[in-house]
Scaffold this motif. Structure first.
Motif, mmCIF file in Angstrom:
data_model
loop_
_atom_site.group_PDB
_atom_site.id
_atom_site.type_symbol
_atom_site.label_atom_id
_atom_site.label_comp_id
_atom_site.label_asym_id
_atom_site.label_seq_id
_atom_site.Cartn_x
_atom_site.Cartn_y
_atom_site.Cartn_z
ATOM 1 N N UNK A 148 25.261 -20.846 -50.464
ATOM 2 C CA UNK A 148 24.849 -19.453 -50.294
ATOM 3 C C UNK A 148 24.099 -18.976 -51.534
ATOM 4 N N UNK A 149 24.606 -19.345 -52.724
ATOM 5 C CA UNK A 149 23.937 -18.979 -53.981
ATOM 6 C C UNK A 149 22.625 -19.738 -54.134
ATOM 7 N N UNK A 150 22.672 -21.040 -53.851
ATOM 8 C CA UNK A 150 21.479 -21.879 -53.996
ATOM 9 C C UNK A 150 20.363 -21.418 -53.063
ATOM 10 N N UNK A 151 20.706 -21.103 -51.815
ATOM 11 C CA UNK A 151 19.695 -20.656 -50.849
ATOM 12 C C UNK A 151 19.060 -19.341 -51.294
ATOM 13 N N UNK A 152 19.860 -18.444 -51.896
ATOM 14 C CA UNK A 152 19.311 -17.184 -52.387
ATOM 15 C C UNK A 152 18.307 -17.424 -53.511
ATOM 16 N N UNK A 153 18.647 -18.317 -54.438
ATOM 17 C CA UNK A 153 17.752 -18.622 -55.555
ATOM 18 C C UNK A 153 16.452 -19.246 -55.052
ATOM 19 N N UNK A 154 16.569 -20.204 -54.155
ATOM 20 C CA UNK A 154 15.383 -20.912 -53.662
ATOM 21 C C UNK A 154 14.505 -19.978 -52.831
ATOM 22 N N UNK A 336 12.258 -8.652 -55.520
ATOM 23 C CA UNK A 336 12.820 -9.868 -54.937
ATOM 24 C C UNK A 336 14.085 -10.299 -55.671
ATOM 25 N N UNK A 337 14.088 -10.135 -56.979
ATOM 26 C CA UNK A 337 15.262 -10.546 -57.765
ATOM 27 C C UNK A 337 16.502 -9.759 -57.367
ATOM 28 N N UNK A 338 16.398 -8.399 -57.384
ATOM 29 C CA UNK A 338 17.611 -7.622 -57.147
ATOM 30 C C UNK A 338 18.047 -7.649 -55.687
ATOM 31 N N UNK A 339 17.107 -7.796 -54.752
ATOM 32 C CA UNK A 339 17.516 -7.872 -53.348
ATOM 33 C C UNK A 339 18.258 -9.177 -53.059
ATOM 34 N N UNK A 340 17.779 -10.289 -53.620
ATOM 35 C CA UNK A 340 18.428 -11.569 -53.354
ATOM 36 C C UNK A 340 19.721 -11.729 -54.148
#
Length: 521
Positions: A148-154, A336-340
């Motif tokens: 879940x964390x990895x998908x958000x970063x990518x 994009x940073x704060x939404x993800x």
């Protein structure tokens, strides 16, 4: 003289009416009455799109060349629009003052702030499909949380590089925007040999994601109603048929103005439902099964979880249009940073807390685990949201199909489905009804929310969010990329490809088995 005066007065009245329409559309967009995919995509989706509810209010996919400045270039073949103003497609020779589309394509086009853009992205990646995330933790344990964390970063990174592909350096060394949409980027990568191939691939991927999203809405409606009233002599398939009967009028949609007004209420209702689920889980914190969260994974079912998680983040398909409508595009990266980051935290907490509450009894749709007294109320709200969300991806899919197959000038595969007066022909209406029935048939024969969501995420979600953005970034900007950008792009493409193929194969196997079981029954 009198005739000339009447003509001038008529032109003035038309101009004032069009400007008023444009201002009202912008006002509704700023108030939150927005339509969009994905969660889609849309795609939201860019799909999720599906929760694509924001696209209507912002009218984001209108090209500058359509009804814009005089002498502007026509839109590229394969490009898509999610908004139609009126009863049919606008003719190529439409004047600048013929409607809201022309008003928005000029200098008076309403812009949105970074907060409003963030709200749209949040709608796309925080939709009702997060209800399937606890099921992903069931088969992935702590690795599911990491994913879940990895998908958000990518997805945050690929969204940024996709926007970078819209810009190029001109002769004066200035960075200028030379493309408008995902399709433009795809066509530029395939030029000059195949100038429209990339756009067609993107459109096909988007059609698949949009139609699958519609199917998921029918599946989840039937599932929720069946589990809310188990004592009624009505099967899940029958509930799906009832839901489709309610959705059949979608075939008559000319635009989404009426539907878009409910989008804000749907989104708020969904957040309230998430809060209720979390509140119930917190009330049972003493019984949380921490020992059930493992580091090992279910090899057969975890690839399906990958698709579920990826599908919940799909938003890339509409990001180019969203960035182009921002007052200050330089704030896009921060947005994009704060939404993800927010999506990552909320999804991770929701999935973990829900799984700890029900552990091995976690179901595909987490609300089915709630007590019967609460479940019925929550599920009815979710069904209402699903039924109100269905027209958005359906209308978007219809527009893509109509433009690519019936309205593509001399290159169209079939005759135009609209008459000279702009009205939809009877056989065109029949095809729309057939699409609604197709979503019903798929929901009846494969009524498995997690499998369908995993299949869609592995096939189109991974392609549109992982594979294509990194590939396009390397193709268009490889001479200017630093080594670590090249490394990231290659790594995302390889990892995304492996996850996509693995998830697709396992999801497809599960769907085939489910299809055979239902056929035997």
């Amino acid at each position: 003289m009198a005739t000339l005066l009447r003509s001038k007065l008529s032109n003035v009245a038309t101009s004032v009416s069009n400007k008023s329409q444009a201002k009202m559309s912008g006002m509704f967009a700023r108030m939150g009455f927005q339509a969009a995919t994905d969660e889609e995509a849309v795609g939201f989706a860019h799909c999720d799109d599906l929760d694509m509810e924001h696209r209507q209010g912002l009218q984001m996919d209108i090209l500058k060349g359509e009804g814009g400045e005089e002498g502007g270039e026509p839109p590229l073949e394969g490009d898509i629009h999610y908004q139609r103003d009126g009863t049919g497609p606008l003719p190529p020779s439409a004047s600048k003052d013929t409607g809201v589309c022309s008003e928005l394509s000029g200098q008076g086009k309403p812009k949105i702030t970074a907060w409003e853009a963030g709200w749209n992205v949040t709608n796309a990646i925080q939709g009702m499909f997060v209800l399937g995330l606890p099921y992903a933790i069931l088969h992935g344990g702590y690795l599911g949380l990491f994913l879940i964390i990895f998908a958000a970063v990518v997805c945050c990174y690929t969204g940024k590089i996709l926007i970078a592909c819209l810009y190029e350096e001109n002769e004066d060394g200035e960075i200028v925007r030379v493309r408008d949409s995902y399709v433009d980027i795809a066509n530029a990568c395939c030029a000059p040999r195949f100038p429209t191939l990339g756009g067609r691939i993107v459109n096909v991927a988007q059609i698949i994601e949009l139609v699958m999203t519609c199917i998921l809405y029918v599946v989840v409606s039937g599932n929720l109603m069946y589990n809310s009233f188990p004592n009624l002599p009505v099967s899940q398939k029958s509930w799906s048929i009832i839901a489709t009967a309610v959705l059949l009028p979608c075939a008559f949609l000319k635009n989404l103005k009426a539907v878009s007004k409910f989008s804000l209420l749907c989104t708020l209702a969904h957040f309230v439902i998430n809060i209720l689920v979390i509140a119930y889980c917190l009330s049972r914190a003493r019984d949380w099964a921490w020992d059930k969260v493992k580091f090992y994974i279910d090899v057969k079912k975890f690839p399906i979880s990958i698709g579920i998680i990826v599908f919940s983040y799909t938003s890339q398909i509409f990001l180019p249009s969203l960035e182009g409508n921002m007052q200050n595009p330089k704030e896009f990266h921060c947005m994009m940073n704060w939404t993800h980051i927010a999506a990552c935290i909320l999804k991770g907490l929701f999935a973990l807390v829900a799984y700890l509450t029900w552990a091995d009894e976690t179901k595909e749709v987490i609300t089915d685990n709630l007590p019967s007294t609460i479940r019925a109320v929550v599920n009815i709200f979710l069904v209402a949201k699903a039924l109100l969300s269905y027209p958005l991806p359906f209308f978007a899919a219809v527009e893509v199909l109509e433009r690519s197959l019936f309205q593509d000038g001399n290159r169209a595969f079939f005759p135009n489905c609209y008459g000279g007066d702009g009205r939809l022909k009877s056989w065109g209406l029949t095809l729309r009804c057939a699409l609604v029935v197709f979503t019903l048939l798929m929901a009846i024969y494969v009524p498995h929310f997690a499998l369908l969501m995993g299949l869609t995420g592995s096939l189109t979600g991974a392609g549109l969010c992982f594979l294509l953005p990194s590939l396009f970034h390397l193709k268009l900007l490889w001479r200017k990329l630093l080594w670590h950008h090249v490394f990231f792009d290659v790594a995302i493409f390889v990892i995304g490809g492996i996850c996509s193929v693995s998830g697709f194969i396992h999801s497809l196997e599960g769907l085939i088995e489910a299809f055979r079981t239902n056929a035997e029954d």
